[in-house]
Design an enzyme around this catalytic site. Structure first.
Site, PDB file in Angstrom:
ATOM      1  N   TYR A   1      -2.184  -1.115  10.270  1.00 57.84           N
ATOM      2  CA  TYR A   1      -2.060  -1.442   8.751  1.00 57.84           C
ATOM      3  C   TYR A   1      -0.681  -1.071   8.154  1.00 57.84           C
ATOM      4  CZ  TYR A   1      -3.812  -1.084   4.030  1.00 57.84           C
ATOM      5  OH  TYR A   1      -4.133  -1.271   2.775  1.00 57.84           O
TER       6      TYR A   1
ATOM      7  N   SER B   1       0.851  -1.130   0.021  1.00 54.91           N
ATOM      8  CA  SER B   1      -0.064   0.067   0.009  1.00 54.91           C
ATOM      9  C   SER B   1       0.879   1.277  -0.128  1.00 54.91           C
ATOM     10  CB  SER B   1      -0.794  -0.090   1.337  1.00 54.91           C
ATOM     11  OG  SER B   1      -1.417   1.183   1.502  1.00 54.91           O
TER      12      SER B   1
HETATM   13  N1  LIG Z   1      -9.094  -0.413  -1.519  1.00 55.89           N
HETATM   14  C1  LIG Z   1      -7.692   0.425  -1.407  1.00 55.89           C
HETATM   15  O1  LIG Z   1      -7.827   1.696  -1.081  1.00 55.89           O
HETATM   16  C2  LIG Z   1      -6.435  -0.189  -1.046  1.00 55.89           C
HETATM   17  C3  LIG Z   1      -5.293   0.574  -1.104  1.00 55.89           C
HETATM   18  C4  LIG Z   1      -4.082   0.052  -0.782  1.00 55.89           C
HETATM   19  C5  LIG Z   1      -3.973  -1.405  -0.636  1.00 55.89           C
HETATM   20  N2  LIG Z   1      -5.083  -2.077  -0.635  1.00 55.89           N
HETATM   21  C6  LIG Z   1      -4.894  -3.486  -0.373  1.00 55.89           C
HETATM   22  O2  LIG Z   1      -5.230  -4.205  -1.347  1.00 55.89           O
HETATM   23  C7  LIG Z   1      -6.055  -5.421  -0.774  1.00 55.89           C
HETATM   24  C8  LIG Z   1      -7.432  -5.581  -1.380  1.00 55.89           C
HETATM   25  O3  LIG Z   1      -8.281  -4.412  -0.799  1.00 55.89           O
HETATM   26  P1  LIG Z   1      -9.462  -4.539  -1.258  1.00 55.89           P
HETATM   27  O4  LIG Z   1     -10.062  -2.781  -1.020  1.00 55.89           O
HETATM   28  O5  LIG Z   1     -10.011  -4.929  -2.395  1.00 55.89           O
HETATM   29  O6  LIG Z   1     -10.395  -5.127   0.094  1.00 55.89           O
HETATM   30  P2  LIG Z   1     -11.759  -5.205   0.291  1.00 55.89           P
HETATM   31  O7  LIG Z   1     -12.191  -5.061   1.927  1.00 55.89           O
HETATM   32  O8  LIG Z   1     -12.850  -4.562  -0.513  1.00 55.89           O
HETATM   33  O9  LIG Z   1     -11.857  -6.830  -0.041  1.00 55.89           O
HETATM   34  C9  LIG Z   1     -10.961  -7.733   0.793  1.00 55.89           C
HETATM   35  C10 LIG Z   1     -11.344  -9.455   0.706  1.00 55.89           C
HETATM   36  O10 LIG Z   1     -10.506  -9.889   1.323  1.00 55.89           O
HETATM   37  C11 LIG Z   1     -11.340 -10.907   2.230  1.00 55.89           C
HETATM   38  N3  LIG Z   1     -10.653 -11.426   3.314  1.00 55.89           N
HETATM   39  C12 LIG Z   1     -10.571 -10.533   4.487  1.00 55.89           C
HETATM   40  N4  LIG Z   1      -9.798 -11.297   5.356  1.00 55.89           N
HETATM   41  C13 LIG Z   1      -9.441 -12.404   4.689  1.00 55.89           C
HETATM   42  C14 LIG Z   1      -8.626 -13.461   5.276  1.00 55.89           C
HETATM   43  N5  LIG Z   1      -8.346 -13.560   6.576  1.00 55.89           N
HETATM   44  N6  LIG Z   1      -8.682 -14.660   4.514  1.00 55.89           N
HETATM   45  C15 LIG Z   1      -9.338 -14.680   3.254  1.00 55.89           C
HETATM   46  N7  LIG Z   1      -9.830 -13.560   2.853  1.00 55.89           N
HETATM   47  C16 LIG Z   1     -10.067 -12.573   3.521  1.00 55.89           C
HETATM   48  C17 LIG Z   1     -12.627 -10.115   2.286  1.00 55.89           C
HETATM   49  O11 LIG Z   1     -13.508 -11.053   2.757  1.00 55.89           O
HETATM   50  C18 LIG Z   1     -13.082  -9.484   1.024  1.00 55.89           C
HETATM   51  O12 LIG Z   1     -13.510 -10.241   0.157  1.00 55.89           O
HETATM   52  C19 LIG Z   1      -5.698  -5.349   0.657  1.00 55.89           C
HETATM   53  O13 LIG Z   1      -4.564  -6.170   0.688  1.00 55.89           O
HETATM   54  C20 LIG Z   1      -5.746  -3.788   0.794  1.00 55.89           C
HETATM   55  O14 LIG Z   1      -4.778  -3.710   1.906  1.00 55.89           O
HETATM   56  C21 LIG Z   1      -6.468  -1.518  -0.935  1.00 55.89           C
END
Ligand SMILES: NC(=O)c1ccc[n+]([C@@H]2O[C@H](COP(=O)([O-])OP(=O)(O)OC[C@H]3O[C@@H](n4cnc5c(N)ncnc54)[C@H](O)[C@@H]3O)[C@@H](O)[C@H]2O)c1
Length: 268
Positions: free
Chosen positions: A169, A156
Site C-alpha cells: 500500500y 495517503s
Molecule cells: N479511508 C481512508 O482512511 C484513506 C486514507 C488515505 C487514503 N485513502 C485513499 O482514498 C481512496 C478511497 O478510499 P476509501 O476509503 O473511500 O475506499 P473504499 O474501500 O471505501 O472505496 C473504494 C472504492 O473503490 C472501488 N474499487 C476498488 N478497486 C477498484 C478498481 N480496480 N477499479 C474501480 N474501482 C475500484 C471499490 O469498489 C470501492 O467502491 C483510496 O485510494 C485510498 O487508498 C483512504
C-alpha cells in the site's frame, strides 16, 4: 468564492463558481471518499462519470444520488484501458468535454511483509498504481488536445510516513505522490494541473472493513491524531474541490495532507 459553514459536520460548504458545467471522471466512486467527491462535484454543478468495479454498489449510489442528467456510470476496473477509454468517450459524447479526473479508486493491503502474497502485492500495484497510470494517460490525451484540465490523485499519509504491514500500500501511495509531480511538470505548459491529496484515516467502508477484520483500531487512531478524530469523506472531497477549482490555479505538483495533523505529529 462563497463560504457557508454548516453545523452538521466538520466540513464546510464552499462554492467554486468556475466548476459549474465542468465534466469530471471519478474512479472508485460507488462508496466512501469517491462517492463524497462525486456528490461534492455534483453540488458544484459538474457532470460526473462514475467508475467502479462494484456494480451493485454503483447502482445503489446512482439511485441515491438520483441525478440521471448529470451522472453516467461505468462498471469495470481502473486498470483496464478499454474501460477507461469507454469512460472518457462517455464524457465527451454526453457532455462534449473532460475537465477533471479524480484517481480515487484504491485498495488497502494490510499484511505482514513476510506473509504478503505475490498475488496481493500485484493486485495492489494493479489498482493503486497501474490504475492511476491508465486513467491519467487516457484522460490526459483529451486534456492535452483541449489545452486544459486538472487531475487529482489520492495518495495517503502512508505515501510519506511508514507503518508496519503497509509494504504494498505505502509503496503505491508514495509512487502516486511522485507520479503527481512528474505529470505536473510534464504537462504544465499544456494547461494541465496535477495535484494529490494525502488523507489520514477517514471513516469509509474500507476503513470499517479493516476495523472489523481487527487490522486497525479506530479509537487508538483517533487518539493519536492531534485533532482527536479521524476524517470525514466530505473533508477529503472539499480539498479535491479546491484543487480542481481556479482557486488553485497556480498550484500544481503538490501533495496536500488532509490528516488532522497526523503527519506533523512527532510525539507518542
Ligand atoms: N479511508 C481512508 O482512511 C484513506 C486514507 C488515505 C487514503 N485513502 C485513499 O482514498 C481512496 C478511497 O478510499 P476509501 O476509503 O473511500 O475506499 P473504499 O474501500 O471505501 O472505496 C473504494 C472504492 O473503490 C472501488 N474499487 C476498488 N478497486 C477498484 C478498481 N480496480 N477499479 C474501480 N474501482 C475500484 C471499490 O469498489 C470501492 O467502491 C483510496 O485510494 C485510498 O487508498 C483512504
Amino acid at each position: 468564492m462563497k463560504q457557508t459553514p454548516t453545523d452538521q459536520s466538520h466540513s464546510s460548504l464552499v462554492t467554486y463558481a468556475d466548476l459549474a458545467g465542468q465534466v469530471a471522471i471519478v474512479t472508485g466512486s460507488a462508496t466512501g471518499i469517491g462517492l463524497a467527491i462525486t456528490s461534492a462535484l455534483l453540488g458544484q454543478g459538474c457532470h460526473v462519470v462514475m467508475i467502479d468495479l462494484d456494480e451493485t454498489a454503483l447502482d445503489r449510489s446512482l439511485a441515491k444520488i438520483n441525478r440521471p442528467n448529470d451522472t453516467c456510470a461505468i462498471t469495470g476496473s481502473v486498470a483496464d484501458p478499454d474501460i477507461i477509454q469507454k469512460a472518457c468517450d462517455a464524457a465527451i459524447t454526453r457532455w462534449g468535454r473532460l475537465d477533471i479526473l479524480v484517481n480515487n479508486a484504491g485498495i488497502f493491503a494490510n499484511f505482514s511483509s513476510l506473509e504478503l502474497t505475490l498475488q496481493d502485492w500485484q493486485r495492489t500495484m494493479d489498482v493503486n498504481l497501474t490504475g492511476t497510470f491508465v486513467c491519467t494517460q487516457t484522460a490526459a490525451k483529451h486534456m492535452v488536445s483541449s489545452g486544459k484540465g486538472t487531475i487529482i490523485n489520492l495518495s495517503s499519509i502512508y505515501g510519506t510516513v511508514a507503518a508496519p504491514k503497509r509494504a504494498a500500500y505505502a509503496a503505491t501511495k508514495a509512487a502516486v505522490a511522485m507520479l503527481t509531480k512528474v505529470w505536473a511538470v510534464e504537462w504544465a505548459k499544456e494547461g494541465i494541473r496535477v495535484n494529490a491529496v494525502a488523507p489520514g484515516y477517514v471513516g469509509t467502508e474500507g476503513t470499517l472493513e479493516l476495523q472489523n477484520q481487527g487490522k486497525i483500531d479506530i479509537a487508538a487512531i483517533a487518539q493519536r491524531t492531534p485533532q482527536g478524530r479521524i476524517g470525514e469523506p466530505e473533508e477529503i472531497a472539499n480539498s479535491v474541490l479546491f484543487l480542481a477549482s481556479s482557486a488553485a490555479s497556480h498550484i500544481t505538483g503538490q501533495v496536500l495532507g488532509v490528516d488532522g495533523g497526523w503527519t506533523a505529529y512527532g510525539y507518542l
